[in-house]
Motif scaffolding. Structure first.
Motif, PDB file in Angstrom:
ATOM      1  N   GLU A 245      22.021 -56.291  57.948  1.00 47.77           N
ATOM      2  CA  GLU A 245      21.368 -55.669  57.082  1.00 47.77           C
ATOM      3  C   GLU A 245      20.732 -56.124  56.588  1.00 47.77           C
ATOM      4  OE1 GLU A 245      24.450 -51.685  54.419  1.00 47.77           O
ATOM      5  OE2 GLU A 245      24.701 -53.926  54.248  1.00 47.77           O
ATOM      6  N   PHE A 246      21.025 -57.327  56.402  1.00 48.71           N
ATOM      7  CA  PHE A 246      20.095 -58.098  55.875  1.00 48.71           C
ATOM      8  C   PHE A 246      18.666 -58.594  56.982  1.00 48.71           C
ATOM      9  CE2 PHE A 246      17.391 -62.390  55.330  1.00 48.71           C
ATOM     10  CZ  PHE A 246      17.417 -62.132  53.420  1.00 48.71           C
ATOM     11  N   GLU A 247      19.582 -59.290  58.485  1.00 48.69           N
ATOM     12  CA  GLU A 247      18.730 -59.420  59.814  1.00 48.69           C
ATOM     13  C   GLU A 247      17.769 -57.617  59.462  1.00 48.69           C
ATOM     14  OE1 GLU A 247      19.603 -60.131  64.107  1.00 48.69           O
ATOM     15  OE2 GLU A 247      20.359 -60.632  62.760  1.00 48.69           O
TER      16      GLU A 247
ATOM     17  N   GLU B  33      18.400 -68.555  57.606  1.00 52.87           N
ATOM     18  CA  GLU B  33      19.834 -69.092  57.565  1.00 52.87           C
ATOM     19  C   GLU B  33      20.454 -69.155  56.124  1.00 52.87           C
ATOM     20  OE1 GLU B  33      18.979 -73.229  58.300  1.00 52.87           O
ATOM     21  OE2 GLU B  33      18.237 -73.233  60.163  1.00 52.87           O
ATOM     22  N   ASP B  34      21.429 -69.398  56.013  1.00 50.32           N
ATOM     23  CA  ASP B  34      22.636 -68.852  54.855  1.00 50.32           C
ATOM     24  C   ASP B  34      21.737 -69.941  53.257  1.00 50.32           C
ATOM     25  OD1 ASP B  34      24.093 -67.207  56.007  1.00 50.32           O
ATOM     26  OD2 ASP B  34      25.661 -69.025  55.864  1.00 50.32           O
ATOM     27  N   ARG B  35      21.334 -70.881  53.895  1.00 49.61           N
ATOM     28  CA  ARG B  35      20.925 -71.924  52.656  1.00 49.61           C
ATOM     29  C   ARG B  35      20.362 -72.641  52.929  1.00 49.61           C
ATOM     30  NH1 ARG B  35      21.746 -71.650  47.282  1.00 49.61           N
ATOM     31  NH2 ARG B  35      23.165 -69.351  47.822  1.00 49.61           N
TER      32      ARG B  35
ATOM     33  N   THR C 219      11.922 -69.984  58.467  1.00 49.02           N
ATOM     34  CA  THR C 219      12.622 -69.301  58.027  1.00 49.02           C
ATOM     35  C   THR C 219      13.238 -68.487  56.527  1.00 49.02           C
ATOM     36  OG1 THR C 219      13.664 -71.611  59.230  1.00 49.02           O
ATOM     37  CG2 THR C 219      15.451 -70.391  57.841  1.00 49.02           C
ATOM     38  N   ILE C 220      14.250 -67.929  56.265  1.00 49.18           N
ATOM     39  CA  ILE C 220      14.384 -66.885  55.346  1.00 49.18           C
ATOM     40  C   ILE C 220      15.690 -67.251  54.861  1.00 49.18           C
ATOM     41  CG2 ILE C 220      14.473 -64.364  54.630  1.00 49.18           C
ATOM     42  CD1 ILE C 220      11.454 -65.531  55.703  1.00 49.18           C
ATOM     43  N   PHE C 221      16.117 -67.722  53.751  1.00 54.00           N
ATOM     44  CA  PHE C 221      17.665 -67.955  53.260  1.00 54.00           C
ATOM     45  C   PHE C 221      17.925 -66.426  52.656  1.00 54.00           C
ATOM     46  CE2 PHE C 221      14.785 -71.805  53.420  1.00 54.00           C
ATOM     47  CZ  PHE C 221      15.142 -72.725  55.250  1.00 54.00           C
ATOM     48  N   ARG C 222      18.843 -66.582  53.244  1.00 53.42           N
ATOM     49  CA  ARG C 222      19.984 -65.155  52.947  1.00 53.42           C
ATOM     50  C   ARG C 222      20.061 -65.118  51.567  1.00 53.42           C
ATOM     51  NH1 ARG C 222      25.329 -62.924  53.794  1.00 53.42           N
ATOM     52  NH2 ARG C 222      25.379 -64.670  54.807  1.00 53.42           N
TER      53      ARG C 222
ATOM     54  N   VAL D  57      15.266 -56.070  49.306  1.00 48.12           N
ATOM     55  CA  VAL D  57      14.136 -55.800  50.864  1.00 48.12           C
ATOM     56  C   VAL D  57      12.399 -56.151  50.395  1.00 48.12           C
ATOM     57  CG1 VAL D  57      13.281 -53.616  51.281  1.00 48.12           C
ATOM     58  CG2 VAL D  57      15.141 -53.804  52.134  1.00 48.12           C
ATOM     59  N   GLU D  58      12.931 -55.814  49.116  1.00 46.65           N
ATOM     60  CA  GLU D  58      11.574 -56.250  48.507  1.00 46.65           C
ATOM     61  C   GLU D  58      11.075 -57.506  48.270  1.00 46.65           C
ATOM     62  OE1 GLU D  58       7.690 -55.980  46.735  1.00 46.65           O
ATOM     63  OE2 GLU D  58       8.921 -54.318  47.831  1.00 46.65           O
TER      64      GLU D  58
END
Length: 119
Positions: free
Chosen positions: A5-7, A33-35, A74-77, A91-92
């Protein structure tokens, strides 16, 4: 929110970038990536939501096309999930982070992004 869902939310944020802007993106790849893993010289306890690594379009010269690796966003989840209390907030925040990092690809710095409300 699951990893899938994050992706999907990251993909949706990328798709929402207006075509007139997206067509100028060049040689850039997006990762999740996670962090963020702090590097030598980073401030203690640094926590990033996203990271742009590359050469902004405004700084590329004629030499750039000669085998340059893609820029990396890179977006860190985990930090995004931890700071948000609802799916809508996640989402925002993903949207804000994607816009922020792509702005760096276009040569816009953090101070200007803060002025524009994308800090």
């Amino acid at each position: 929110m699951s990893e899938d869902e994050f992706e999907e939310a990251v993909d949706a944020a990328l798709e929402a970038i207006p075509r007139r802007i997206a067509k100028h993106m060049d040689n850039v790849a997006v990762f999740i990536e996670d962090r963020y893993v702090p590097r030598p010289g980073d401030a203690p306890g640094i926590e990033l939501l996203g990271l742009y690594e590359g050469i902004p379009l405004t700084e590329r010269g004629e030499w750039y096309a000669a085998g340059s690796l893609p820029d990396r966003i890179t977006i860190f989840r985990e930090p995004i999930l931890q700071m948000c209390s609802s799916r809508d907030e996640v989402v925002e925040e993903i949207t804000v982070t994607v816009v922020h990092e792509f702005a760096h690809h276009f040569g816009i710095d953090d101070s200007r992004l803060h002025e524009l409300g994308w800090g």
